[in-house]
Write an enzyme that holds these catalytic residues in place. Structure first.
Site, mmCIF file in Angstrom:
data_model
loop_
_atom_site.group_PDB
_atom_site.id
_atom_site.type_symbol
_atom_site.label_atom_id
_atom_site.label_comp_id
_atom_site.label_asym_id
_atom_site.label_seq_id
_atom_site.Cartn_x
_atom_site.Cartn_y
_atom_site.Cartn_z
ATOM 1 N N ARG A 27 14.088 -18.388 -7.018
ATOM 2 C CA ARG A 27 14.033 -17.298 -6.027
ATOM 3 C C ARG A 27 15.315 -17.216 -5.201
ATOM 4 N NH1 ARG A 27 8.692 -15.532 -4.343
ATOM 5 N NH2 ARG A 27 7.489 -15.472 -6.261
ATOM 6 N N ARG A 31 13.993 -12.787 0.154
ATOM 7 C CA ARG A 31 13.918 -12.319 1.545
ATOM 8 C C ARG A 31 14.619 -13.197 2.570
ATOM 9 N NH1 ARG A 31 7.613 -11.574 1.040
ATOM 10 N NH2 ARG A 31 8.161 -13.408 -0.178
ATOM 11 N N ARG A 40 16.383 -3.932 -0.412
ATOM 12 C CA ARG A 40 14.956 -3.643 -0.599
ATOM 13 C C ARG A 40 14.540 -2.446 0.252
ATOM 14 N NH1 ARG A 40 10.198 -5.510 1.739
ATOM 15 N NH2 ARG A 40 8.552 -6.245 0.337
ATOM 16 N N ASP A 77 9.882 -9.889 -11.914
ATOM 17 C CA ASP A 77 8.717 -10.673 -11.524
ATOM 18 C C ASP A 77 7.917 -11.029 -12.771
ATOM 19 O OD1 ASP A 77 7.342 -11.487 -8.851
ATOM 20 O OD2 ASP A 77 5.726 -10.974 -10.232
ATOM 21 N N TYR A 154 -3.607 -14.543 -12.678
ATOM 22 C CA TYR A 154 -3.516 -13.312 -11.886
ATOM 23 C C TYR A 154 -4.307 -12.176 -12.532
ATOM 24 C CZ TYR A 154 0.080 -15.485 -9.007
ATOM 25 O OH TYR A 154 0.751 -16.310 -8.148
HETATM 26 O O1 CP3 Z 1 14.269 -16.546 -8.865
HETATM 27 C C1 CP3 Z 1 14.674 -15.374 -8.648
HETATM 28 O O2 CP3 Z 1 15.490 -15.094 -7.751
HETATM 29 C C2 CP3 Z 1 14.245 -14.277 -9.610
HETATM 30 C C3 CP3 Z 1 13.164 -13.455 -9.203
HETATM 31 C C4 CP3 Z 1 11.707 -13.884 -9.241
HETATM 32 C C5 CP3 Z 1 10.746 -13.223 -8.427
HETATM 33 N N1 CP3 Z 1 9.509 -13.681 -8.785
HETATM 34 C C6 CP3 Z 1 11.057 -12.216 -7.399
HETATM 35 C C7 CP3 Z 1 10.059 -11.945 -6.355
HETATM 36 C C8 CP3 Z 1 11.027 -14.770 -10.064
HETATM 37 C C9 CP3 Z 1 11.566 -15.758 -11.080
HETATM 38 C C10 CP3 Z 1 9.633 -14.627 -9.768
HETATM 39 C C11 CP3 Z 1 8.571 -15.371 -10.464
HETATM 40 C C12 CP3 Z 1 7.198 -15.328 -9.949
HETATM 41 N N2 CP3 Z 1 6.525 -14.274 -9.418
HETATM 42 C C13 CP3 Z 1 6.287 -16.406 -10.049
HETATM 43 C C14 CP3 Z 1 6.572 -17.744 -10.694
HETATM 44 C C15 CP3 Z 1 7.407 -18.599 -9.842
HETATM 45 C C16 CP3 Z 1 6.717 -19.103 -8.614
HETATM 46 O O3 CP3 Z 1 7.175 -18.751 -7.525
HETATM 47 O O4 CP3 Z 1 5.764 -19.871 -8.766
HETATM 48 C C17 CP3 Z 1 5.061 -15.981 -9.504
HETATM 49 C C18 CP3 Z 1 3.801 -16.801 -9.359
HETATM 50 C C19 CP3 Z 1 5.222 -14.625 -9.131
HETATM 51 C C20 CP3 Z 1 4.189 -13.714 -8.564
HETATM 52 C C21 CP3 Z 1 4.582 -13.195 -7.253
HETATM 53 N N3 CP3 Z 1 5.566 -12.247 -7.044
HETATM 54 C C22 CP3 Z 1 4.048 -13.552 -6.010
HETATM 55 C C23 CP3 Z 1 2.953 -14.570 -5.801
HETATM 56 C C24 CP3 Z 1 4.733 -12.788 -5.052
HETATM 57 C C25 CP3 Z 1 4.428 -12.718 -3.590
HETATM 58 C C26 CP3 Z 1 4.807 -13.975 -2.892
HETATM 59 C C27 CP3 Z 1 5.997 -13.740 -2.056
HETATM 60 O O5 CP3 Z 1 6.904 -14.589 -2.072
HETATM 61 O O6 CP3 Z 1 5.976 -12.724 -1.369
HETATM 62 C C28 CP3 Z 1 5.711 -12.011 -5.711
HETATM 63 C C29 CP3 Z 1 6.688 -11.098 -5.100
HETATM 64 C C30 CP3 Z 1 8.137 -11.435 -5.317
HETATM 65 N N4 CP3 Z 1 8.699 -11.747 -6.512
HETATM 66 C C31 CP3 Z 1 9.176 -11.418 -4.311
HETATM 67 C C32 CP3 Z 1 10.378 -11.728 -4.977
HETATM 68 C C33 CP3 Z 1 11.760 -11.777 -4.373
HETATM 69 C C34 CP3 Z 1 8.978 -11.038 -2.850
HETATM 70 C C35 CP3 Z 1 8.781 -9.573 -2.825
HETATM 71 C C36 CP3 Z 1 9.358 -8.890 -1.643
HETATM 72 O O7 CP3 Z 1 10.583 -8.676 -1.570
HETATM 73 O O8 CP3 Z 1 8.536 -8.524 -0.803
#
Ligand code: CP3
Length: 355
Positions: A27, A31, A40, A77, A154
């Site tokens: 990640r 944010r 964003r 994602d 999910y």
């Molecule tokens: O690593 C990176 O920079 C690449 C981008 C990336 C995102 N999600 C962007 C994202 C990657 C590799 C993921 C994987 C992901 N997404 C996983 C597996 C890795 C982990 O963290 O366990 C999972 C379970 C998800 C599902 C997901 N997407 C969740 C649970 C959430 C909400 C949680 C949160 O942090 O808000 C997301 C949203 C998400 N995916 C964001 C980002 C940057 C935040 C969204 C935003 O900008 O509001």
């Protein structure tokens, strides 16, 4: 084919000699970076960032402009895949991801099909191509997917959960239906990752965020077996070079030997396990990626340096270590702490790589 200016990350994954321990952070675009929040806001919402290749490219490059990172990761994602299967992904304000149509009925499970990744997920492949062009051979690009099991969590639950009791109930009550979902997901993930490789991804990582909540037997049957199937189906070479694969099961420290036996090239480790002990267990079978506690970035500068150095020291001499966090970076992380961490790894690690 453009030659890579910095291939330290790919070399470390293949356990080939390197000058220092390469790093990237799960990640790394997100944010905690003010420039991410600004992009964003311009895009409107998170999915619009993922679906527009220009925005996806812009945010992918943001952490690379700030920090000494050795790899970029596709901005997307894991839930794009079930979205392409028709489940209707959305992000409610202030909440995590949700599906409009979670998989709850037997007929819906029987109807599930793997999407053509170049069609419904074409925007991801466009992002990969655009990011590769923008990187211009500076560092490699990592593609990724969720594991078949984590996606199923999910898909069945319809959202995140504290205990995933709906999906666990299905797994124990109707293992046949659970296996059907996982079979479809394994095909979908294999096709999706291969399409990313064809579009230009130079390594791939499978995120098994929830496999670690399973019992020992259930993990092997419902998560690991399907990741092994995906690894087996992956394209192993592209542009004349090995495309390494990394498996990450959060909470998967018990199963490292089994994970290494899938034929993957690297294992992601969360912060609960000692990386030196993990290295002894897997030997020269795989590289290891990790495993700094992301919340240690909330600590003092001294604690950040101490922890980073302890991980490098525990891994010890020689190649095969990719420095990373043990899970995604927390959104409240001070960006300057990330800089300190990455500078520490870059400056301290060369002594572990003298021939
Ligand atoms: O690593 C990176 O920079 C690449 C981008 C990336 C995102 N999600 C962007 C994202 C990657 C590799 C993921 C994987 C992901 N997404 C996983 C597996 C890795 C982990 O963290 O366990 C999972 C379970 C998800 C599902 C997901 N997407 C969740 C649970 C959430 C909400 C949680 C949160 O942090 O808000 C997301 C949203 C998400 N995916 C964001 C980002 C940057 C935040 C969204 C935003 O900008 O509001």
């Amino acid at each position: 084919m453009s030659t890579l200016k910095n291939d330290t990350f790919l070399r470390a994954l293949m356990r080939e000699p390197v000058d220092y321990t390469p790093s990237w952070l799960m990640r790394q675009a997100g944010r905690y970076l003010p420039e991410y929040n600004a992009t964003r806001a311009r895009a409107g919402n998170f999915m619009a960032l993922c679906q527009n290749p220009d925005f996806a490219t812009e945010v992918t490059l943001q952490p690379l402009a700030r920090y000494p990172l050795d790899a970029a990761i596709l901005f997307s994602d894991i839930l794009t895949v079930p979205d392409a299967m028709g489940l209707g992904l959305y992000f409610a304000q202030g909440e995590g991801p949700r599906f409009e149509r979670p998989l709850r009925e037997e007929w819906a499970i029987r109807d599930l099909a793997a999407p053509d990744p170049t069609d419904k997920l074409g925007y991801v492949m466009d992002a990969v191509k655009s990011i590769r062009k923008a990187l211009d051979g500076s560092v490699p690009l990592i593609g990724f997917s969720g594991s078949p099991f984590t996606l199923a969590c999910y898909m069945v639950e319809g959202s995140g959960s504290d205990d995933f009791r709906t999906v666990k109930a299905l797994l124990y009550q109707r293992p046949d239906l659970m296996h059907h979902i996982l079979e479809v997901n394994a095909t979908a993930v294999t096709d999706y990752l291969n399409a990313q490789i064809e579009a230009g991804a130079q390594a791939v990582m499978i995120f098994d965020t929830w496999g670690g909540m399973l019992s020992n037997r259930a993990y092997k049957e419902f998560s690991l077996a399907y990741m092994a199937r995906v690894v087996e189906g992956l394209k192993k070479e592209s542009e004349g070079r090995r495309v390494p694969s990394i498996l990450f099961t959060k909470g998967g420290g018990l199963w490292l030997e089994d994970m290494a036996a899938t034929g993957c090239d690297g294992l992601g480790l969360d912060w609960t396990i000692d990386i030196g002990a993990a290295r002894k267990r897997v030997g020269d079978k795989v590289a290891l990626q990790g495993n700094f506690d992301p919340l240690c970035l909330m600590g003092s500068p001294e604690s950040i340096v101490r922890e980073a150095e302890a991980i490098l020291e525990s891994y010890g001499n020689g190649s095969g270590h990719v420095f990373n966090l043990g899970h995604g970076i927390n959104q409240n992380t001070p960006p300057e702490s990330v800089d300190l961490l990455l500078q520490t790894v870059r400056n301290t690690s060369p002594k572990y790589h003298v021939a």
